[in-house]
Motif scaffolding. Structure first.
Motif, PDB file in Angstrom:
ATOM      1  N   MET A  94       0.904  -1.428  -0.043  1.00 20.47           N
ATOM      2  CA  MET A  94      -0.037  -0.002   0.100  1.00 20.47           C
ATOM      3  C   MET A  94       0.826   1.232   0.079  1.00 20.47           C
ATOM      4  O   MET A  94       1.578   1.351   0.757  1.00 20.47           O
ATOM      5  CB  MET A  94      -0.780   0.008   1.169  1.00 20.47           C
ATOM      6  N   PRO A  95       0.815   2.172  -0.803  1.00 22.24           N
ATOM      7  CA  PRO A  95       1.504   3.446  -1.025  1.00 22.24           C
ATOM      8  C   PRO A  95       1.303   4.163   0.092  1.00 22.24           C
ATOM      9  O   PRO A  95       0.429   4.102   1.003  1.00 22.24           O
ATOM     10  CB  PRO A  95       1.016   4.005  -2.316  1.00 22.24           C
ATOM     11  N   MET A  96       2.303   4.961   0.622  1.00 23.76           N
ATOM     12  CA  MET A  96       2.417   5.974   1.620  1.00 23.76           C
ATOM     13  C   MET A  96       1.658   7.242   1.185  1.00 23.76           C
ATOM     14  O   MET A  96       1.931   7.752  -0.039  1.00 23.76           O
ATOM     15  CB  MET A  96       3.859   6.065   2.218  1.00 23.76           C
ATOM     16  N   GLN A  97       1.110   8.048   1.900  1.00 25.71           N
ATOM     17  CA  GLN A  97       0.424   9.422   1.747  1.00 25.71           C
ATOM     18  C   GLN A  97       1.599  10.415   2.146  1.00 25.71           C
ATOM     19  O   GLN A  97       2.391  10.179   2.917  1.00 25.71           O
ATOM     20  CB  GLN A  97      -0.835   9.662   2.543  1.00 25.71           C
ATOM     21  N   ALA A  98       1.379  11.670   1.440  1.00 19.36           N
ATOM     22  CA  ALA A  98       2.344  12.510   1.549  1.00 19.36           C
ATOM     23  C   ALA A  98       2.529  12.928   3.074  1.00 19.36           C
ATOM     24  O   ALA A  98       3.515  13.183   3.723  1.00 19.36           O
ATOM     25  CB  ALA A  98       2.180  13.870   0.808  1.00 19.36           C
ATOM     26  N   ASP A  99       1.249  12.910   3.865  1.00 13.75           N
ATOM     27  CA  ASP A  99       1.555  13.420   5.384  1.00 13.75           C
ATOM     28  C   ASP A  99       2.139  12.313   6.112  1.00 13.75           C
ATOM     29  O   ASP A  99       2.532  12.735   7.163  1.00 13.75           O
ATOM     30  CB  ASP A  99       0.106  13.787   5.776  1.00 13.75           C
ATOM     31  N   GLU A 100       1.882  11.179   5.720  1.00  9.23           N
ATOM     32  CA  GLU A 100       2.689   9.925   6.548  1.00  9.23           C
ATOM     33  C   GLU A 100       4.143  10.208   6.372  1.00  9.23           C
ATOM     34  O   GLU A 100       4.977  10.100   7.441  1.00  9.23           O
ATOM     35  CB  GLU A 100       2.498   8.780   5.863  1.00  9.23           C
ATOM     36  N   ILE A 101       4.743  10.627   4.975  1.00  4.19           N
ATOM     37  CA  ILE A 101       6.145  10.753   4.897  1.00  4.19           C
ATOM     38  C   ILE A 101       6.595  11.900   5.737  1.00  4.19           C
ATOM     39  O   ILE A 101       7.405  11.798   6.470  1.00  4.19           O
ATOM     40  CB  ILE A 101       6.256  11.114   3.369  1.00  4.19           C
ATOM     41  N   ALA A 102       5.800  13.293   5.741  1.00  4.60           N
ATOM     42  CA  ALA A 102       6.184  14.170   6.317  1.00  4.60           C
ATOM     43  C   ALA A 102       6.240  13.859   7.908  1.00  4.60           C
ATOM     44  O   ALA A 102       6.874  14.316   8.666  1.00  4.60           O
ATOM     45  CB  ALA A 102       5.365  15.412   6.157  1.00  4.60           C
ATOM     46  N   GLY A 103       5.453  13.066   8.349  1.00  7.18           N
ATOM     47  CA  GLY A 103       5.079  12.712   9.925  1.00  7.18           C
ATOM     48  C   GLY A 103       6.299  11.919  10.340  1.00  7.18           C
ATOM     49  O   GLY A 103       6.908  12.115  11.415  1.00  7.18           O
ATOM     50  N   PHE A 104       6.811  11.116   9.551  1.00 11.19           N
ATOM     51  CA  PHE A 104       8.110  10.379   9.816  1.00 11.19           C
ATOM     52  C   PHE A 104       9.235  11.168   9.989  1.00 11.19           C
ATOM     53  O   PHE A 104       9.861  11.174  10.917  1.00 11.19           O
ATOM     54  CB  PHE A 104       8.227   9.297   8.924  1.00 11.19           C
ATOM     55  N   ILE A 105       9.397  12.128   8.873  1.00  9.31           N
ATOM     56  CA  ILE A 105      10.556  12.908   9.083  1.00  9.31           C
ATOM     57  C   ILE A 105      10.526  13.718  10.192  1.00  9.31           C
ATOM     58  O   ILE A 105      11.351  14.008  10.946  1.00  9.31           O
ATOM     59  CB  ILE A 105      10.518  13.722   7.623  1.00  9.31           C
ATOM     60  N   LYS A 106       9.355  14.332  10.455  1.00 11.66           N
ATOM     61  CA  LYS A 106       9.358  15.387  11.587  1.00 11.66           C
ATOM     62  C   LYS A 106       9.216  14.653  12.792  1.00 11.66           C
ATOM     63  O   LYS A 106       9.907  15.179  13.873  1.00 11.66           O
ATOM     64  CB  LYS A 106       7.859  16.252  11.426  1.00 11.66           C
ATOM     65  N   SER A 107       9.082  13.481  13.003  1.00 14.96           N
ATOM     66  CA  SER A 107       9.166  12.585  14.149  1.00 14.96           C
ATOM     67  C   SER A 107      10.770  12.601  14.551  1.00 14.96           C
ATOM     68  O   SER A 107      11.237  12.641  15.717  1.00 14.96           O
ATOM     69  CB  SER A 107       8.714  11.301  14.077  1.00 14.96           C
ATOM     70  N   ALA A 108      11.660  12.353  13.453  1.00 14.17           N
ATOM     71  CA  ALA A 108      13.002  12.266  13.804  1.00 14.17           C
ATOM     72  C   ALA A 108      13.699  13.720  13.738  1.00 14.17           C
ATOM     73  O   ALA A 108      14.806  13.585  14.540  1.00 14.17           O
ATOM     74  CB  ALA A 108      13.407  11.328  12.464  1.00 14.17           C
ATOM     75  N   LEU A 109      13.162  14.655  12.868  1.00 14.05           N
ATOM     76  CA  LEU A 109      13.878  15.945  12.657  1.00 14.05           C
ATOM     77  C   LEU A 109      12.548  16.647  13.414  1.00 14.05           C
ATOM     78  O   LEU A 109      12.281  17.463  12.678  1.00 14.05           O
ATOM     79  CB  LEU A 109      14.289  16.035  11.448  1.00 14.05           C
ATOM     80  N   PRO A 110      12.250  17.037  14.626  1.00  7.83           N
ATOM     81  CA  PRO A 110      11.309  17.886  14.835  1.00  7.83           C
ATOM     82  C   PRO A 110      11.152  19.448  14.454  1.00  7.83           C
ATOM     83  O   PRO A 110      10.048  19.844  14.493  1.00  7.83           O
ATOM     84  CB  PRO A 110      11.468  17.887  16.380  1.00  7.83           C
ATOM     85  N   ASP A 111      12.355  20.001  14.208  1.00  5.83           N
ATOM     86  CA  ASP A 111      12.580  21.272  13.699  1.00  5.83           C
ATOM     87  C   ASP A 111      12.218  21.456  12.279  1.00  5.83           C
ATOM     88  O   ASP A 111      12.367  22.450  11.502  1.00  5.83           O
ATOM     89  CB  ASP A 111      13.866  21.990  13.921  1.00  5.83           C
ATOM     90  N   ALA A 112      12.271  20.343  11.507  1.00  7.91           N
ATOM     91  CA  ALA A 112      12.181  20.221  10.051  1.00  7.91           C
ATOM     92  C   ALA A 112      11.022  20.975   9.431  1.00  7.91           C
ATOM     93  O   ALA A 112       9.895  20.880   9.933  1.00  7.91           O
ATOM     94  CB  ALA A 112      12.259  18.664   9.721  1.00  7.91           C
ATOM     95  N   GLU A 113      11.215  21.682   8.497  1.00  5.79           N
ATOM     96  CA  GLU A 113      10.214  22.192   7.602  1.00  5.79           C
ATOM     97  C   GLU A 113      10.349  21.080   6.411  1.00  5.79           C
ATOM     98  O   GLU A 113      11.336  20.814   5.809  1.00  5.79           O
ATOM     99  CB  GLU A 113      10.529  23.661   6.976  1.00  5.79           C
ATOM    100  N   VAL A 114       8.988  20.403   6.242  1.00  3.26           N
ATOM    101  CA  VAL A 114       9.229  19.365   5.035  1.00  3.26           C
ATOM    102  C   VAL A 114       8.023  19.741   4.046  1.00  3.26           C
ATOM    103  O   VAL A 114       6.756  19.940   4.414  1.00  3.26           O
ATOM    104  CB  VAL A 114       8.613  18.117   5.730  1.00  3.26           C
ATOM    105  N   ILE A 115       8.257  19.991   2.745  1.00  5.19           N
ATOM    106  CA  ILE A 115       7.551  19.860   1.818  1.00  5.19           C
ATOM    107  C   ILE A 115       7.631  18.549   0.755  1.00  5.19           C
ATOM    108  O   ILE A 115       8.733  18.390  -0.018  1.00  5.19           O
ATOM    109  CB  ILE A 115       7.907  21.088   0.867  1.00  5.19           C
ATOM    110  N   ILE A 116       6.407  18.388   0.720  1.00 10.83           N
ATOM    111  CA  ILE A 116       6.219  16.676  -0.141  1.00 10.83           C
ATOM    112  C   ILE A 116       5.434  17.223  -1.251  1.00 10.83           C
ATOM    113  O   ILE A 116       4.317  17.754  -1.317  1.00 10.83           O
ATOM    114  CB  ILE A 116       5.589  15.967   0.745  1.00 10.83           C
ATOM    115  N   LYS A 117       5.818  16.654  -2.375  1.00  3.18           N
ATOM    116  CA  LYS A 117       5.019  16.719  -3.742  1.00  3.18           C
ATOM    117  C   LYS A 117       4.962  15.572  -4.350  1.00  3.18           C
ATOM    118  O   LYS A 117       5.856  14.819  -4.480  1.00  3.18           O
ATOM    119  CB  LYS A 117       5.734  17.614  -4.885  1.00  3.18           C
ATOM    120  N   ASP A 118       3.688  15.055  -4.770  1.00  4.26           N
ATOM    121  CA  ASP A 118       3.370  13.701  -5.555  1.00  4.26           C
ATOM    122  C   ASP A 118       3.686  13.989  -7.004  1.00  4.26           C
ATOM    123  O   ASP A 118       3.074  14.745  -7.541  1.00  4.26           O
ATOM    124  CB  ASP A 118       1.908  13.441  -5.306  1.00  4.26           C
ATOM    125  N   LEU A 119       4.931  13.308  -7.351  1.00  6.82           N
ATOM    126  CA  LEU A 119       5.378  13.455  -8.670  1.00  6.82           C
ATOM    127  C   LEU A 119       4.491  13.055  -9.763  1.00  6.82           C
ATOM    128  O   LEU A 119       4.438  13.670 -10.722  1.00  6.82           O
ATOM    129  CB  LEU A 119       6.917  12.998  -8.773  1.00  6.82           C
TER     130      LEU A 119
END
Length: 77
Positions: free
Chosen positions: A1-26
């Motif tokens: 099952m593919p991941m949603q953009a908000d899931e990807i951003a959530g994992f990144i922000k969990s590891a890097l709490p100060d991160a600004e994350v911009i996700i685009k579905d290509l």
């Protein structure tokens, strides 16, 4: 099952709490994304190490639930 953009951003922000994350579905298929991640945690690190930190945040999902991620990283100005 593919991941949603908000899931990807959530994992990144969990590891890097100060991160600004911009996700685009290509491709519109939920499998091919581009991510731009800005974090102070990257300061002083080579680009390869920055990318490794983001991939580690995804906890092994690259190549599985997340098929492709074009990644760019930056340090806040």
């Amino acid at each position: 099952m593919p991941m949603q953009a908000d899931e990807i951003a959530g994992f990144i922000k969990s590891a890097l709490p100060d991160a600004e994350v911009i996700i685009k579905d290509l491709a519109g298929d939920g499998d091919h994304y581009a991510a731009h991640v800005t974090s102070a945690a990257f300061k002083g690190l080579p680009r390869v190490r920055q990318h490794q930190m983001v991939y580690a945040a995804l906890q092994g999902r690259m190549g599985g639930a997340l098929h492709a991620l074009a990644l760019t990283t930056a340090i806040p100005e």
